[in-house]
Scaffold this active site. Structure first.
Site, PDB file in Angstrom:
ATOM      1  N   ASP A   1       2.546  -0.594 -10.396  1.00 42.74           N
ATOM      2  CA  ASP A   1       2.136  -0.432  -9.009  1.00 42.74           C
ATOM      3  C   ASP A   1       1.181   0.770  -8.983  1.00 42.74           C
ATOM      4  O   ASP A   1       0.967   1.456  -9.987  1.00 42.74           O
ATOM      5  CB  ASP A   1       3.365  -0.237  -8.096  1.00 42.74           C
ATOM      6  CG  ASP A   1       3.049  -0.599  -6.657  1.00 42.74           C
ATOM      7  OD1 ASP A   1       3.967  -0.914  -5.899  1.00 42.74           O
ATOM      8  OD2 ASP A   1       1.851  -0.573  -6.289  1.00 42.74           O
TER       9      ASP A   1
HETATM   10  C1  GLC Z   1       0.736  -0.513  -3.130  1.00 47.01           C
HETATM   11  C2  GLC Z   1       1.905  -1.454  -2.995  1.00 47.01           C
HETATM   12  C3  GLC Z   1       1.718  -2.772  -3.710  1.00 47.01           C
HETATM   13  C4  GLC Z   1       0.244  -3.141  -3.688  1.00 47.01           C
HETATM   14  C5  GLC Z   1      -0.469  -2.129  -4.559  1.00 47.01           C
HETATM   15  C6  GLC Z   1      -1.983  -2.392  -4.619  1.00 47.01           C
HETATM   16  O1  GLC Z   1       1.211   0.772  -3.363  1.00 47.01           O
HETATM   17  O2  GLC Z   1       3.177  -0.949  -3.391  1.00 47.01           O
HETATM   18  O3  GLC Z   1       2.542  -3.728  -3.055  1.00 47.01           O
HETATM   19  O4  GLC Z   1       0.055  -4.452  -4.199  1.00 47.01           O
HETATM   20  O5  GLC Z   1      -0.252  -0.800  -4.121  1.00 47.01           O
HETATM   21  O6  GLC Z   1      -2.538  -2.216  -3.360  1.00 47.01           O
END
Ligand code: GLC
Length: 753
Positions: free
Chosen positions: A294
């Site tokens: 993430d």
């Molecule tokens: C964010 C979220 C995730 C998302 C990622 C990219 O922090 O936790 O769900 O897909 O970053 O934007």
């Protein structure tokens, strides 16, 4: 800096591995790997330098597209040097084509880029938020919504969506409940598979296929106190019974990517969780897809306190099996020395690089890196916001609206109503139609409830509009105007709820009440004695018990997408009969949380007449609205269910459960028939009910249909004390009905071996 093995105690990991390897069925996902793929990827890998390999694992954000703390965007020179394998948050046919040409034509090996994006519930045609879609209990409709999203996203140059979010949560304080399928692992699993199929389509090489990402692995919804990113401290059994099933369903549906979660489980951060990633996902489940961190998840191993510096964080992440480093650029900047010094085995690095190259191969990017490119964006324009996509979004929204109350059949309203008061801070709130994760969505595309009412009524009806109050304000000065508006009207529709920034990531609340003075506004308007309807626009269950008995009709609309205004009007005036059901329990108040239908009986199940039983002094032990609750403009009767076998042999565990459902009202309607199962006595305590089937059935007035469910091993099985999946002998009770708290039941027996 001395580098040593990760600080995670090996005893803990060994224990975890033992229990994990004991459970979980070993169904194999569809096989995308081919000998041609392996030959191509191995040959390419053999040409790559260490820096180019680490470059393939690097995913910086695009310019200005941060969905987390501000971070450095990936530069075009980095692309030329082979230091970027994929981009986060970069879209648009013209921009992605320009960057792709740099990668393919100006880097040494010409490896194409992957463009990843958050296409959570639609791209430009924004559908209802996932929790709203889930209320439809309509996997085919949910799959189609994902398909439309993929068609639009791929036309904008996107190869990879970071969806479906499949986190189960029983804590509505947590902002991200809005992004998932609610509290139930069975519903969550069915919809996870539907969304994966929708996004990926029949053929990954098709120009409108996008890689699906099941996220966030795993137990992110168990965040303590509903506070996002907080620890999850859960049992192995809960992990296997509640949080893992939707990921297994996504993997079995062919999901090509999984995203690691920010949280730890029992002291082990997921971005360093080798037992769950390498041993369970890859070895036990046989999943060969791409695991992406993430946003800065690898770097966050430092604040988690398990990595002393960036290099150690990168080593932990890569060794755990986190293939792609989203945003922190640790792999590409801090690991070359570690690889060259042997602190990371080359085989470990190659395994991750292979998975990135496999993903590009499976999408056909090596043959056609410009598959979505039209340098002038013609395909993008042709496939975006089409009338058909809008119609699909309207239909999905109609099916997501849950009728919570309808005393005295106040709904549906008549279109010949002379004067209609439209009251509340969300009546004309354009952004609320999009929800919070509508990245490419645009407010100007949305139809607000007020606009939907006007379109439905034309100029036949006089609308009197009064905001009454803001969403989250203590200012009551507007209530008098709202009451005055109501007094002029023949009927009143109020639009209350939350701002879309009060749910989704990092948007957690300690209260589930209507924010501000909205409840006070509703009660003041209800006191006029006029027929009042409250439509809720919100991203989580709300404790609206104060409205019960005062406001006769309540419709849950979530954040219903760009066509939500029309869909709400369609239901309010009866052009559509509501059929949705709650995918998550609504508590009386936050003090009951966590509260969910699949609860245990305990040794002292709650009984009003007995003090010393499990209940509260100040509120009922039951919820305000139960999982599966949802009314219709007609009524349905359930006969007692019939089982095909009174006794099942342990080696022939197939049971048919049939129930006759009759439309006893005056208008046609759809009913979501729900089937729950209880293992009455077992070696491990079992929930009093567990959803094991649901079917939507359409019935004309007076019409009856028999709905049949088939139960098999997976539906009756449990994890025993050794975490083995077993079906134990004894009686099972099946419950069938239109809500988890209104069922008819029957019992059957599983014989002993
Ligand atoms: C964010 C979220 C995730 C998302 C990622 C990219 O922090 O936790 O769900 O897909 O970053 O934007």
């Amino acid at each position: 800096m001395k580098h040593h093995n990760p600080r995670i105690p090996h005893a803990l990991l060994a224990g975890l591995v033992a229990t994990l390897l004991a459970g979980t069925a070993t169904a194999r996902p569809p096989v995308y790997a081919t000998t041609a793929e392996k030959a191509f990827v191995d040959a390419l890998l053999a040409k790559m330098t260490v820096d180019e390999k680490l470059g393939q694992l690097n995913q910086p954000p695009g310019v200005g597209n941060n969905t987390g703390p501000a971070a450095m965007a990936g530069s075009e020179d980095q692309i030329r040097r082979g230091e970027i394998g994929s981009y986060l948050g970069t879209q648009g046919a013209v921009l992605t084509c320009r960057l792709q040409r740099i990668a393919v034509e100006q880097s040494r090996l010409g490896i194409p880029l992957l463009f990843g994006y958050d296409v959570i519930h639609g791209h430009r045609t924004v559908f209802p938020v996932p929790l709203g879609e889930s209320a439809s209990f309509d996997p085919a409709e949910v799959q189609h919504a994902a398909r439309v999203a993929a068609i639009e996203a791929s036309a904008h140059g996107i190869h990879w969506t970071y969806a479906p979010m499949v986190d189960i949560s029983r804590d509505p304080r947590w902002g991200r409940v809005v992004e998932g399928a609610g509290e139930d692992p069975y519903l969550g699993s069915v919809l996870a598979a539907a969304r994966v199929r929708g996004f990926q389509g029949e053929d990954l090489r098709a120009p409108d296929a996008v890689l699906a990402t099941a996220k966030h692995f795993v137990a992110y919804g168990a965040a303590e106190a509903g506070r996002d990113y907080n620890v999850a401290d859960i049992s192995e059994r809960t992990l296997h019974e509640l949080y893992l099933p939707p990921f297994k369903a996504a993997v079995d549906a062919g999901a090509q990517s999984i995203m690691a979660a920010f949280n730890e489980i029992a002291g082990v951060p997921m971005h360093a969780h080798q037992p769950l990633i390498e041993d369970l996902l890859r070895k036990q489940w046989g999943w060969d897809g791409l695991l992406v961190s993430d946003y800065t998840g690898v770097m966050e191993l430092m604040p988690h306190g398990v990595a002393a510096d960036r290099e150690q964080a990168g080593i932990l992440g890569l060794r755990a099996g986190v293939d792609v480093d989203m945003v922190s650029q640790i792999y590409v900047k801090d690991l070359p020395a570690a690889v060259k010094a042997g602190r990371i085995p080359m085989a470990q690095l190659d395994a991750s690089v292979r998975r990135v190259l496999n993903a590009k191969y499976r999408l056909g990017l090596f043959d056609d890196p410009y598959r979505s490119c039209t340098d002038d964006g013609a395909r993008e324009r042709a496939l975006t916001l089409t009338p058909q996509h809008r119609a699909d979004a309207r239909r999905m929204a109609q099916k997501s609206l849950v009728l919570l109350e309808n005393d005295d059949q106040v709904l549906p309203l008549s279109k010949s109503v002379r004067t209609l008061a439209v009251i509340g801070p969300l009546a004309d709130h354009r952004r609320a139609m999009l929800g919070n994760w509508a990245m490419a969505g645009r407010e100007e595309d949305a139809v607000t409830p007020l606009e939907g009412l006007k379109a439905a009524l034309g100029d036949r009806t006089r609308l009197v509009v009064a905001k009454g109050t803001d969403i989250d304000s203590q200012d009551t000065r507007g209530i008098a105007d709202a009451v005055a508006a109501a007094k002029q009207a023949d009927a009143v529709v109020m639009f209350l709820g939350e701002h879309p920034d009060m749910s989704a990531e990092a948007n957690n609340r300690t209260s589930l009440d209507l924010p501000g003075v909205q409840e006070q506004l509703a009660l003041a308007v209800a006191d006029t004695g006029k027929p009042v309807v409250v439509v809720l626009l919100n991203g989580r269950p709300l404790s609206i018990g104060g409205l019960k008995g005062k406001v006769p009709a309540i419709l849950e609309a979530w954040f219903p997408g760009i066509e939500g205004g029309h869909a709400i009007a369609d239901v309010l005036f009866g052009d559509v009969n509501p059929s949705a059901k709650l995918p998550i329990t609504f508590p009386h108040n936050v003090g009951q949380v966590p509260i969910y239908y699949a609860h245990k009986n305990t040794g002292r199940p709650p009984r009003t007449e007995e003090k010393y039983t499990s209940k509260y002094l100040d509120v009922p032990w039951t919820p305000l609205y139960a999982f599966g609750h949802g009314l219709s403009y007609t009524t349905f009767r359930y006969d007692v269910p019939v089982v095909s076998s009174a006794t099942l042999k342990p080696d022939a565990l197939e049971q048919q459960v049939s129930v006759r459902v009759t439309n006893t009202g005056k208008r046609a309607g759809d009913e979501v028939v729900q089937l729950y199962v209880r293992d009455d006595v077992a070696s491990i305590t079992r929930p009093v009910k567990q959803l094991r089937g649901f079917q939507r059935v359409s019935l004309q007035p007076g019409e009856a249909k028999t709905v049949t469910f088939t139960l098999g091993f997976d539906d009756l099985a449990m994890y025993d004390a050794r975490m083995q999946q077993v079906v134990e002998p004894g009686t099972f009770t099946v419950f069938v009905g239109g809500s988890s708290d209104r069922t008819q039941q029957a019992t059957f027996t599983v014989g002993a071996r």
